[in-house]
Design a protein around this motif. Sequence first.
Motif, PDB file in Angstrom:
ATOM      1  N   TRP A  98      20.204  38.875  41.658  1.00 44.78           N
ATOM      2  CA  TRP A  98      20.212  37.935  40.539  1.00 44.78           C
ATOM      3  C   TRP A  98      18.855  37.935  39.856  1.00 44.78           C
ATOM      4  CZ3 TRP A  98      25.057  37.626  40.433  1.00 44.78           C
ATOM      5  CH2 TRP A  98      25.799  37.501  41.604  1.00 44.78           C
ATOM      6  N   THR A  99      18.861  37.846  38.551  1.00 47.55           N
ATOM      7  CA  THR A  99      17.626  37.872  37.772  1.00 47.55           C
ATOM      8  C   THR A  99      16.875  36.549  37.905  1.00 47.55           C
ATOM      9  OG1 THR A  99      18.724  36.998  35.805  1.00 47.55           O
ATOM     10  CG2 THR A  99      18.703  39.408  36.074  1.00 47.55           C
ATOM     11  N   THR A 100      15.613  36.572  37.479  1.00 46.78           N
ATOM     12  CA  THR A 100      14.855  35.318  37.440  1.00 46.78           C
ATOM     13  C   THR A 100      15.514  34.330  36.483  1.00 46.78           C
ATOM     14  OG1 THR A 100      13.368  36.401  35.843  1.00 46.78           O
ATOM     15  CG2 THR A 100      12.601  36.213  38.127  1.00 46.78           C
ATOM     16  N   GLY A 101      16.142  34.846  35.417  1.00 46.64           N
ATOM     17  CA  GLY A 101      16.842  33.969  34.484  1.00 46.64           C
ATOM     18  C   GLY A 101      18.019  33.257  35.134  1.00 46.64           C
ATOM     19  N   ALA A 102      18.774  33.979  35.965  1.00 41.54           N
ATOM     20  CA  ALA A 102      19.892  33.351  36.677  1.00 41.54           C
ATOM     21  C   ALA A 102      19.379  32.308  37.657  1.00 41.54           C
ATOM     22  CB  ALA A 102      20.710  34.416  37.399  1.00 41.54           C
TER      23      ALA A 102
END
Length: 371
Positions: free
Chosen positions: A21-25
């Motif tokens: 999962w991305t930092t944005g998620a």
Amino acid sequence: MSEAKGGRSAQLKHTGLRPGWTTGACATAATTAAYTALLTGDFPDPVSITLPKGQTPAFALAVEELDGERATVGVVKDAGDDPDVTHGALVRATVRRLPSGSGVVFRAGPGVGTVTRPGLPLDVGEPAINPMPRQMMRDHIARVAADHGATGDVEITVSVDHGEEIARSTWNPRLGILGGLSILGTTGVVVPYSCSAWIDSIRRGVDVARAAGHTHVAGCTGSTSEKTVVAEYGLPEIALLDMGDFAGAVLKYVRRHPVDRLTVCGGFAKLSKLAAGHLDLHSARSQVDKGFLAELARQGGADAALAAEVADANTGLAALQLCAAVGVPLGDLVAVAARDQALSVLRGAPVAVDVICIDRAGAVVGRSGVH
């Protein structure tokens, strides 16, 4: 026997690698849990979010703090099998109530950078929280607000523990993003890249498309370029190759296993690397050559002053914007140069090639035509 499946999802499954999962998620999950706690007094653990492509991952909470008009949640980033420098980082979101009509305001907390130079998709002075993560957080704030009869007017401060130290291993300092990391991600999913596994998946993608009778395939650098190609040509998923940074792998395999037509589509900066002769487009292994872009701009009619500005630009996007402002078609020039590089790698194989350059939003900023 079931029909063979191709496209991006099949490639990922074929690698056997676990996505993350991305930092944005992570920031969206932390924001959602914090705002829920602010309105209800209870932290949802785990907290589920909806990603742009419909996935609904759940995140365990590592930090929970509730204090009157603000709540803080921390989520540990899991990058899956990708060797991401932010794997294991603690991403925090603090949500604070604002007066009605204030909207959603973003702040950079400790470990999240601030934009100090032009040429990025954010204005100078803004926290380095990219547009898609911002939209994801806004959407989830709105959903939580609707569920609990609230206004959704909040300040969101995103921070990353030890983010300033981690950022020294990224390109942020060179890009003028100072003080920490960027909060990133267009899909919310980190696609893991093992070079050998991903190149093998590209080859399988070509084989599946050919076996299904598709004569036009597209090598795309990511999900945004896939959407552009589908909009342009109506290609089915099975004809889409997620080449990521491995442009050379696509070209070399198609050289040995030709299709009638290959479209290469990707971000302007990445494809400027292909135009300059790089076949591996990863930021750790090739860089945007602004001197090369300046020379292309000169060929396209730029005067000496503009060429000097292009050579000194902060990013490829900044160079593109400088040229677009005075009508120099740098996007088309890069697309043509990238197509010519592709044809040289194909070494006369019977494959027609065209190249499409896009910006971060997916808008076409350059195209080569078919040759």
